[in-house]
Motif scaffolding. Structure first.
Motif, PDB file in Angstrom:
ATOM      1  N   ARG A   1       0.857  -1.292  -0.027  1.00  0.00           N
ATOM      2  CA  ARG A   1      -0.046   0.096   0.154  1.00  0.00           C
ATOM      3  C   ARG A   1       0.831   1.294  -0.002  1.00  0.00           C
ATOM      4  NH1 ARG A   1      -5.475  -1.139   2.479  1.00  0.00           N
ATOM      5  NH2 ARG A   1      -5.558   0.865   3.080  1.00  0.00           N
ATOM      6  N   LYS A   2       1.860   1.043   0.908  1.00  0.00           N
ATOM      7  CA  LYS A   2       2.828   2.332   0.815  1.00  0.00           C
ATOM      8  C   LYS A   2       3.469   2.734  -0.391  1.00  0.00           C
ATOM      9  CE  LYS A   2       6.681   4.107   3.933  1.00  0.00           C
ATOM     10  NZ  LYS A   2       7.635   3.814   4.896  1.00  0.00           N
ATOM     11  N   GLU A   3       4.105   1.714  -1.440  1.00  0.00           N
ATOM     12  CA  GLU A   3       4.652   2.017  -2.296  1.00  0.00           C
ATOM     13  C   GLU A   3       3.827   2.332  -3.720  1.00  0.00           C
ATOM     14  OE1 GLU A   3       7.270  -1.181  -3.575  1.00  0.00           O
ATOM     15  OE2 GLU A   3       5.719  -2.547  -3.993  1.00  0.00           O
ATOM     16  N   MET A   4       2.541   2.151  -3.581  1.00  0.00           N
ATOM     17  CA  MET A   4       1.638   2.254  -4.764  1.00  0.00           C
ATOM     18  C   MET A   4       1.846   3.373  -5.138  1.00  0.00           C
ATOM     19  SD  MET A   4       0.197   0.207  -6.516  1.00  0.00           S
ATOM     20  CE  MET A   4       0.423  -1.109  -5.470  1.00  0.00           C
ATOM     21  N   PRO A   5       1.840   4.922  -4.419  1.00  0.00           N
ATOM     22  CA  PRO A   5       1.724   5.845  -5.025  1.00  0.00           C
ATOM     23  C   PRO A   5       3.190   6.334  -5.789  1.00  0.00           C
ATOM     24  CG  PRO A   5       0.840   6.347  -2.745  1.00  0.00           C
ATOM     25  CD  PRO A   5       1.426   4.668  -3.236  1.00  0.00           C
ATOM     26  N   ALA A   6       4.103   5.903  -5.376  1.00  0.00           N
ATOM     27  CA  ALA A   6       5.286   5.838  -6.166  1.00  0.00           C
ATOM     28  C   ALA A   6       5.340   5.084  -7.349  1.00  0.00           C
ATOM     29  CB  ALA A   6       6.626   5.332  -5.259  1.00  0.00           C
ATOM     30  N   LEU A   7       4.789   4.039  -7.259  1.00  0.00           N
ATOM     31  CA  LEU A   7       4.506   3.206  -8.768  1.00  0.00           C
ATOM     32  C   LEU A   7       3.938   3.958  -9.583  1.00  0.00           C
ATOM     33  CD1 LEU A   7       4.109  -0.282  -7.215  1.00  0.00           C
ATOM     34  CD2 LEU A   7       5.848   0.170  -8.547  1.00  0.00           C
ATOM     35  N   ASP A   8       2.813   4.459  -9.122  1.00  0.00           N
ATOM     36  CA  ASP A   8       1.814   5.553  -9.969  1.00  0.00           C
ATOM     37  C   ASP A   8       2.554   6.751 -10.517  1.00  0.00           C
ATOM     38  OD1 ASP A   8      -0.950   6.004 -10.783  1.00  0.00           O
ATOM     39  OD2 ASP A   8      -0.683   7.872  -9.618  1.00  0.00           O
TER      40      ASP A   8
ATOM     41  N   LEU B   1      -7.303   1.960  -4.396  1.00  0.00           N
ATOM     42  CA  LEU B   1      -6.455   2.852  -5.414  1.00  0.00           C
ATOM     43  C   LEU B   1      -7.248   4.246  -5.879  1.00  0.00           C
ATOM     44  CD1 LEU B   1      -5.360   0.199  -8.171  1.00  0.00           C
ATOM     45  CD2 LEU B   1      -3.967   1.170  -6.465  1.00  0.00           C
ATOM     46  N   GLU B   2      -8.444   4.372  -5.820  1.00  0.00           N
ATOM     47  CA  GLU B   2      -9.318   5.318  -6.087  1.00  0.00           C
ATOM     48  C   GLU B   2      -9.265   6.042  -4.759  1.00  0.00           C
ATOM     49  OE1 GLU B   2     -13.570   7.016  -7.173  1.00  0.00           O
ATOM     50  OE2 GLU B   2     -13.206   4.732  -7.119  1.00  0.00           O
ATOM     51  N   GLU B   3      -9.196   5.639  -3.679  1.00  0.00           N
ATOM     52  CA  GLU B   3      -8.726   6.499  -2.425  1.00  0.00           C
ATOM     53  C   GLU B   3      -7.616   7.342  -2.350  1.00  0.00           C
ATOM     54  OE1 GLU B   3      -8.573   5.566   2.531  1.00  0.00           O
ATOM     55  OE2 GLU B   3      -9.523   3.989   1.210  1.00  0.00           O
ATOM     56  N   ILE B   4      -6.658   6.632  -2.607  1.00  0.00           N
ATOM     57  CA  ILE B   4      -5.242   7.321  -2.417  1.00  0.00           C
ATOM     58  C   ILE B   4      -4.848   8.107  -3.845  1.00  0.00           C
ATOM     59  CG2 ILE B   4      -4.435   5.510  -0.930  1.00  0.00           C
ATOM     60  CD1 ILE B   4      -2.703   4.411  -3.201  1.00  0.00           C
ATOM     61  N   GLY B   5      -5.857   8.081  -4.764  1.00  0.00           N
ATOM     62  CA  GLY B   5      -5.390   9.067  -5.855  1.00  0.00           C
ATOM     63  C   GLY B   5      -4.670   8.429  -7.029  1.00  0.00           C
ATOM     64  N   VAL B   6      -4.575   7.089  -7.167  1.00  0.00           N
ATOM     65  CA  VAL B   6      -3.913   6.685  -8.316  1.00  0.00           C
ATOM     66  C   VAL B   6      -4.770   6.756  -9.528  1.00  0.00           C
ATOM     67  CG1 VAL B   6      -3.095   4.272  -9.304  1.00  0.00           C
ATOM     68  CG2 VAL B   6      -2.499   4.948  -6.827  1.00  0.00           C
ATOM     69  N   GLY B   7      -3.967   7.181 -10.452  1.00  0.00           N
ATOM     70  CA  GLY B   7      -4.702   7.635 -11.656  1.00  0.00           C
ATOM     71  C   GLY B   7      -3.995   7.040 -13.036  1.00  0.00           C
TER      72      GLY B   7
END
Length: 220
Positions: free
Chosen positions: A112-119, A149-155
């Protein structure tokens, strides 16, 4: 002490040879992966990925110091999961594109923590030559990971999933993906360049340099 008889010698020799044959078979098994209908795809065509792995080695530092360049790259084209349109896709469908394959799940805190960086990495490097393919392994289906993913703003990431966990099982058969997150850099020919066990700051300059070094070597 009496000397072993000839039959005893032959029996012992046979056991030793059988043991060696078993060891060779076990090692060989690590470098093949089952394809559709039980077919086996070998890693004989991964010479380009091996060169890319060598190019990546000096860049495995800082935020991606735990990245392990492949010394005997696996051919991974047959790995299959569900695509954004909920239809099966395989790594073979990403031919001519370098892929950062990430296995994650909502119950995995480091994932969960690394998902924004992957995005962010996908936003910065995503193109016809490169894609971050983050595959959710949540067993309950797509609703929970999509909501996260929608909650953390992954787009920028496409949504890929494998609720059956068959992808994880296939990688475990070849001594990969022992836990989550696991991230594998795959070359355009579908071969492993290297693997990271555990999270990383994938939007960092060091991660981008590592990935770009392999793309230059492969001519992508």
């Amino acid at each position: 002490m009496s000397k072993p008889t000839e039959p005893a010698k032959n029996s012992r020799r046979g056991l030793v040879l059988a043991g060696l044959a078993g060891a060779v078979a076990a090692v060989a098994a690590l470098y093949v992966i089952a394809g559709p209908n039980g077919n086996i795809a070998s890693a004989q065509s991964c010479s380009v990925a091996l060169e890319a792995a060598k190019a990546a080695k000096p860049h495995a530092k800082g935020e991606v110091a735990a990245f392990i360049p492949a010394s005997q790259p696996l051919e991974l084209k047959q790995l299959t999961f569900m695509g954004p349109d909920n239809q099966p896709v395989s790594l073979a469908d990403f031919k001519d594109r370098t892929v950062l394959l990430n296995l994650w799940a909502t119950w995995c805190a480091p994932c969960r923590k690394e998902m924004p960086a992957l995005d962010e990495l996908q936003a910065d490097l995503g193109s016809e030559d490169f894609e971050v393919v983050a595959v959710s392994l949540d067993r309950g289906g797509p609703d929970k990971p999509k909501a996260f993913l929608e909650e953390i703003g992954v787009g920028h990431l496409g949504f890929y999933q494998d609720s059956s966990n068959a992808l994880l099982q296939d990688l475990r058969k070849v001594a990969r993906a022992t836990g989550l997150p696991t991230t594998i850099l795959v070359g355009p020919e579908g071969c492993e360049i290297g693997t990271m066990y555990g999270p990383a700051e994938w939007a960092s300059g060091e991660a981008k340099s590592l990935i770009e070094s392999t793309m230059v070597r492969q001519g992508t």
